[in-house]
Design an enzyme around this catalytic site. Structure first.
Site, PDB file in Angstrom:
ATOM      1  N   ASP A  36      83.027  28.745  88.801  1.00  0.00           N
ATOM      2  CA  ASP A  36      83.007  29.828  89.795  1.00  0.00           C
ATOM      3  C   ASP A  36      81.886  29.578  90.796  1.00  0.00           C
ATOM      4  O   ASP A  36      80.705  29.583  90.429  1.00  0.00           O
ATOM      5  CB  ASP A  36      82.787  31.166  89.070  1.00  0.00           C
ATOM      6  CG  ASP A  36      82.953  32.366  89.993  1.00  0.00           C
ATOM      7  OD1 ASP A  36      83.106  32.168  91.211  1.00  0.00           O
ATOM      8  OD2 ASP A  36      82.928  33.504  89.475  1.00  0.00           O
TER       9      ASP A  36
ATOM     10  N   TRP B 298      76.066  37.058  97.240  1.00  0.00           N
ATOM     11  CA  TRP B 298      75.823  36.999  95.809  1.00  0.00           C
ATOM     12  C   TRP B 298      77.084  36.652  95.129  1.00  0.00           C
ATOM     13  O   TRP B 298      77.743  36.095  94.694  1.00  0.00           O
ATOM     14  CB  TRP B 298      75.294  38.323  95.227  1.00  0.00           C
ATOM     15  CG  TRP B 298      75.093  38.141  93.755  1.00  0.00           C
ATOM     16  CD1 TRP B 298      74.089  37.452  93.147  1.00  0.00           C
ATOM     17  CD2 TRP B 298      75.944  38.593  92.704  1.00  0.00           C
ATOM     18  NE1 TRP B 298      74.256  37.435  91.790  1.00  0.00           N
ATOM     19  CE2 TRP B 298      75.398  38.119  91.488  1.00  0.00           C
ATOM     20  CE3 TRP B 298      77.145  39.331  92.679  1.00  0.00           C
ATOM     21  CZ2 TRP B 298      75.990  38.380  90.251  1.00  0.00           C
ATOM     22  CZ3 TRP B 298      77.729  39.582  91.461  1.00  0.00           C
ATOM     23  CH2 TRP B 298      77.159  39.115  90.251  1.00  0.00           C
TER      24      TRP B 298
ATOM     25  N   HIS C   7      81.369  31.537  93.399  1.00  0.00           N
ATOM     26  CA  HIS C   7      80.919  32.880  93.779  1.00  0.00           C
ATOM     27  C   HIS C   7      80.619  32.999  95.267  1.00  0.00           C
ATOM     28  O   HIS C   7      79.576  33.548  95.664  1.00  0.00           O
ATOM     29  CB  HIS C   7      79.711  33.300  92.921  1.00  0.00           C
ATOM     30  CG  HIS C   7      79.858  34.686  92.377  1.00  0.00           C
ATOM     31  ND1 HIS C   7      79.065  35.728  92.768  1.00  0.00           N
ATOM     32  CD2 HIS C   7      80.715  35.201  91.475  1.00  0.00           C
ATOM     33  CE1 HIS C   7      79.430  36.816  92.131  1.00  0.00           C
ATOM     34  NE2 HIS C   7      80.439  36.527  91.343  1.00  0.00           N
TER      35      HIS C   7
ATOM     36  N   GLU D 208      86.525  28.346  91.774  1.00  0.00           N
ATOM     37  CA  GLU D 208      86.835  29.735  92.143  1.00  0.00           C
ATOM     38  C   GLU D 208      85.957  30.197  93.300  1.00  0.00           C
ATOM     39  O   GLU D 208      84.767  29.864  93.346  1.00  0.00           O
ATOM     40  CB  GLU D 208      86.572  30.598  90.894  1.00  0.00           C
ATOM     41  CG  GLU D 208      86.667  32.070  91.134  1.00  0.00           C
ATOM     42  CD  GLU D 208      86.186  32.858  89.908  1.00  0.00           C
ATOM     43  OE1 GLU D 208      86.183  32.309  88.783  1.00  0.00           O
ATOM     44  OE2 GLU D 208      85.797  34.017  90.091  1.00  0.00           O
TER      45      GLU D 208
ATOM     46  N   TYR E  74      73.521  32.632  89.400  1.00  0.00           N
ATOM     47  CA  TYR E  74      74.726  33.409  89.134  1.00  0.00           C
ATOM     48  C   TYR E  74      75.425  32.894  87.867  1.00  0.00           C
ATOM     49  O   TYR E  74      75.575  31.692  87.687  1.00  0.00           O
ATOM     50  CB  TYR E  74      75.712  33.322  90.309  1.00  0.00           C
ATOM     51  CG  TYR E  74      77.083  33.703  89.859  1.00  0.00           C
ATOM     52  CD1 TYR E  74      77.363  35.038  89.575  1.00  0.00           C
ATOM     53  CD2 TYR E  74      78.051  32.746  89.598  1.00  0.00           C
ATOM     54  CE1 TYR E  74      78.585  35.407  89.073  1.00  0.00           C
ATOM     55  CE2 TYR E  74      79.288  33.110  89.091  1.00  0.00           C
ATOM     56  CZ  TYR E  74      79.537  34.436  88.833  1.00  0.00           C
ATOM     57  OH  TYR E  74      80.747  34.795  88.309  1.00  0.00           O
TER      58      TYR E  74
ATOM     59  N   GLU F  67      89.014  37.793  93.460  1.00  0.00           N
ATOM     60  CA  GLU F  67      88.588  38.905  92.612  1.00  0.00           C
ATOM     61  C   GLU F  67      88.118  40.097  93.441  1.00  0.00           C
ATOM     62  O   GLU F  67      88.120  41.214  92.938  1.00  0.00           O
ATOM     63  CB  GLU F  67      87.512  38.466  91.606  1.00  0.00           C
ATOM     64  CG  GLU F  67      86.202  38.079  92.243  1.00  0.00           C
ATOM     65  CD  GLU F  67      85.164  37.636  91.230  1.00  0.00           C
ATOM     66  OE1 GLU F  67      85.501  36.839  90.357  1.00  0.00           O
ATOM     67  OE2 GLU F  67      84.024  38.105  91.333  1.00  0.00           O
TER      68      GLU F  67
ATOM     69  N   ARG G  13      85.138  28.293  81.350  1.00  0.00           N
ATOM     70  CA  ARG G  13      84.440  28.266  82.635  1.00  0.00           C
ATOM     71  C   ARG G  13      83.000  27.832  82.395  1.00  0.00           C
ATOM     72  O   ARG G  13      82.318  28.402  81.529  1.00  0.00           O
ATOM     73  CB  ARG G  13      84.487  29.668  83.243  1.00  0.00           C
ATOM     74  CG  ARG G  13      83.855  29.768  84.597  1.00  0.00           C
ATOM     75  CD  ARG G  13      83.801  31.212  85.080  1.00  0.00           C
ATOM     76  NE  ARG G  13      82.484  31.771  84.838  1.00  0.00           N
ATOM     77  CZ  ARG G  13      81.983  32.829  85.490  1.00  0.00           C
ATOM     78  NH1 ARG G  13      82.710  33.451  86.399  1.00  0.00           N
ATOM     79  NH2 ARG G  13      80.786  33.279  85.209  1.00  0.00           N
TER      80      ARG G  13
ATOM     81  N   ARG H 117      93.434  35.625  92.201  1.00  0.00           N
ATOM     82  CA  ARG H 117      92.642  36.335  91.182  1.00  0.00           C
ATOM     83  C   ARG H 117      92.612  37.847  91.379  1.00  0.00           C
ATOM     84  O   ARG H 117      91.868  38.547  90.696  1.00  0.00           O
ATOM     85  CB  ARG H 117      91.211  35.784  91.170  1.00  0.00           C
ATOM     86  CG  ARG H 117      91.144  34.495  90.394  1.00  0.00           C
ATOM     87  CD  ARG H 117      89.779  33.890  90.376  1.00  0.00           C
ATOM     88  NE  ARG H 117      88.711  34.737  89.878  1.00  0.00           N
ATOM     89  CZ  ARG H 117      88.544  35.109  88.614  1.00  0.00           C
ATOM     90  NH1 ARG H 117      89.396  34.711  87.695  1.00  0.00           N
ATOM     91  NH2 ARG H 117      87.519  35.865  88.272  1.00  0.00           N
TER      92      ARG H 117
ATOM     93  N   GLU I 108      91.228  35.618  82.852  1.00  0.00           N
ATOM     94  CA  GLU I 108      89.814  35.555  82.450  1.00  0.00           C
ATOM     95  C   GLU I 108      89.578  36.480  81.248  1.00  0.00           C
ATOM     96  O   GLU I 108      90.125  37.577  81.183  1.00  0.00           O
ATOM     97  CB  GLU I 108      88.928  36.010  83.620  1.00  0.00           C
ATOM     98  CG  GLU I 108      87.441  35.965  83.319  1.00  0.00           C
ATOM     99  CD  GLU I 108      86.585  36.303  84.536  1.00  0.00           C
ATOM    100  OE1 GLU I 108      87.134  36.800  85.540  1.00  0.00           O
ATOM    101  OE2 GLU I 108      85.367  36.058  84.479  1.00  0.00           O
TER     102      GLU I 108
HETATM  103  C1  GCO Z   1      83.930  36.513  87.478  1.00  0.00           C
HETATM  104  C2  GCO Z   1      83.108  37.290  88.429  1.00  0.00           C
HETATM  105  C3  GCO Z   1      82.122  38.244  87.856  1.00  0.00           C
HETATM  106  C4  GCO Z   1      81.767  39.220  88.967  1.00  0.00           C
HETATM  107  C5  GCO Z   1      81.654  40.606  88.509  1.00  0.00           C
HETATM  108  C6  GCO Z   1      81.478  41.554  89.675  1.00  0.00           C
HETATM  109  O1  GCO Z   1      84.482  35.528  87.918  1.00  0.00           O
HETATM  110  O2  GCO Z   1      84.027  36.919  86.343  1.00  0.00           O
HETATM  111  O3  GCO Z   1      82.682  36.543  89.519  1.00  0.00           O
HETATM  112  O4  GCO Z   1      81.029  37.633  87.304  1.00  0.00           O
HETATM  113  O5  GCO Z   1      80.631  38.846  89.634  1.00  0.00           O
HETATM  114  O6  GCO Z   1      82.783  40.902  87.759  1.00  0.00           O
HETATM  115  O7  GCO Z   1      81.781  42.844  89.343  1.00  0.00           O
HETATM  116 MG    MG Z   2      84.262  35.162  89.931  1.00  0.00          MG
END
Ligand code: GCO
Ligand code: MG
Length: 403
Positions: free
Chosen positions: A211, A403, A213, A237, A160, A263, A148, A284, A340
């Site tokens: 990602d 975020w 995010h 992602e 991020y 996630e 990634r 995810r 991951e």
């Molecule tokens: C990822 C995630 C993490 C999260 C974190 C939040 O893809 O691994 O986005 O970076 O932000 O696990 O608890």
């Molecule tokens: Mg993520």
């Protein structure tokens, strides 16, 4: 018939906070479940000790499905990350117990191995494009077949996925939430540059992931997907927040770049529309936040009908117990995609001795009975809980953002 005689919540912070549920049966058999909900750990601790543990005492630990339904339907208040993480912890611990009693690793109870191992992806985070590529090269040298890529956005002080200089990436690091700034325009310029440079430097024999995010609107995500198509990413992602599952249709109309989501999901209902309408390629949702092994298997089974594969969350805030459970599920289901893998610190690994292994880009849960993870409670007690929050994010004009 065995009976549950105790269930205890253990909080430990070997570098970061982890919550573990340990269930003990009258014959002395124990099982562990991860209950870590990053930045909201004590809400789950209280939910478990106040509302779940009293209901477990005296029950037959082998009735995993019945206990799952009891905790889910019996709460009346359905779903939600706190409830579903608490249920997940119980569920993992019960599968651990069943495996130990049977003398089999959990993946054998789930139908046995469907593959030799689980392909995992590593993280390459850097301040610049060049730094990120250098980290990716180092990860590929360790055998990773998927990486990634996240890099700093020129003009922004922090981004991020990018660690502070000289430190490992660990976002939940502040007693009160840190604040960062965001510019979509600047971000959309740098990511295609990163991928172009990465393909040039790394070639085409490695899967490259990214990602977002949740930071784009659907149409912006469509643009990013299209701009990245020439570099054939494995996935982008969380391109946009997924409360409105139908929003993903707009992204789909504009790009063939595969999409991974989920996630932050805690239930099959968060993903139902996305899966049934084939609006995503990878789901995810993770064993610890989405109701444990029992519920994750149900999500994976639904996804399989629509050619959606799994790509479970596995950042460092998921404890080694969750990692093991994810690997048992991943090894056994037909539609595993990728897992991951952000390796834990040595301190964390020492608190949670485990049977799972990494070799050449693949992980295997190991053949110890149960999940194959224990918690060293004496060592765990050396690391007291310290409140830690994930950051919040604002646009350059100060507007609070995702975020
Ligand atoms: C990822 C995630 C993490 C999260 C974190 C939040 O893809 O691994 O986005 O970076 O932000 O696990 O608890
Ligand atoms: Mg993520």
């Amino acid at each position: 018939m065995p009976r549950i005689v105790s269930a205890r919540v253990i909080v430990t912070s070997p570098g970061r906070n982890f919550l573990t549920l340990k269930i003990t049966c009258d014959d002395g058999t124990t099982g562990v479940g991860d209950a870590t909900l990053n930045g909201r750990e004590m809400a789950v601790a209280s939910y478990l000790s106040e509302h779940v543990v009293p209901c477990l005492i005296g029950r037959d630990p082998h009735r995993i499905e019945d206990i799952w339904q009891y905790l889910y339907k019996g709460a009346y208040w359905r779903r939600g990350p706190v409830t579903m993480t608490a249920i997940a912890a119980v569920d993992m611990a019960l599968w651990d117990i069943k495996g130990k009693v049977a003398g089999l690793p959990v993946y054998q109870l789930l139908g046995g191995a469907s593959r030799d191992g689980c392909m995992v992806y590593a993280h390459a985070n850097g301040t610049t494009v060049a730094d990120t590529i250098a980290v990716a090269k180092a990860e590929i040298a360790k055998g990773y077949k998927a990486v990634r890529l996240q890099c700093g956005v020129p003009g922004l002080a922090s981004t991020y996925g990018v660690a502070k200089p000289g430190q490992r990436y660990e976002p939940a690091d502040a007693d009160l939430p840190a604040e960062s700034r965001w510019s979509t325009e600047r971000y959309l310029r740098i990511v295609p540059e990163l991928f172009a440079a990465a393909r040039e430097a790394l070639g085409w024999d490695v899967h490259l992931l990214h990602d977002v995010h949740h930071r784009l609107t659907p149409i912006e995500a469509g643009r990013l997907g299209k701009d990245l198509e020439p570099y054939r990413p494995f996935w982008i992602e969380d391109p946009t927040p997924a409360e409105n599952q139908e929003a993903f249709r707009l992204i789909r109309q504009h790009t063939t770049t595969p999409i991974a989501v989920g996630e932050v999901f805690n239930s099959i209902w968060d993903a139902k529309h996305l899966i049934e309408h084939q609006l995503i390629d990878y789901i995810r949702a993770t064993v610890v936040h989405a109701g444990g092994i029992t519920h994750l298997r149900r999500i994976a089974a639904l996804a399989d009908l629509y050619q959606v594969r799994t790509g479970c969350h596995g950042a460092t805030d998921l404890s080694p117990v969750a990692m093991a459970a994810a690997l048992h599920v991943g090894l056994s289901i037909p539609n595993f995609g990728v897992q991951e893998h952000m390796p834990h610190t040595a301190e964390t690994d020492a608190v949670f001795p485990h049977a799972y292994t990494y070799t050449d880009g693949m992980m295997h849960p190991g053949d110890a009975p149960g999940l194959g993870v224990e918690i060293d409670e004496t060592l765990a007690a050396d690391y007291p809980y310290a409140r830690a929050y994930l950051p919040v994010n604002r646009l350059e004009d100060g507007t609070l953002f995702h975020w």
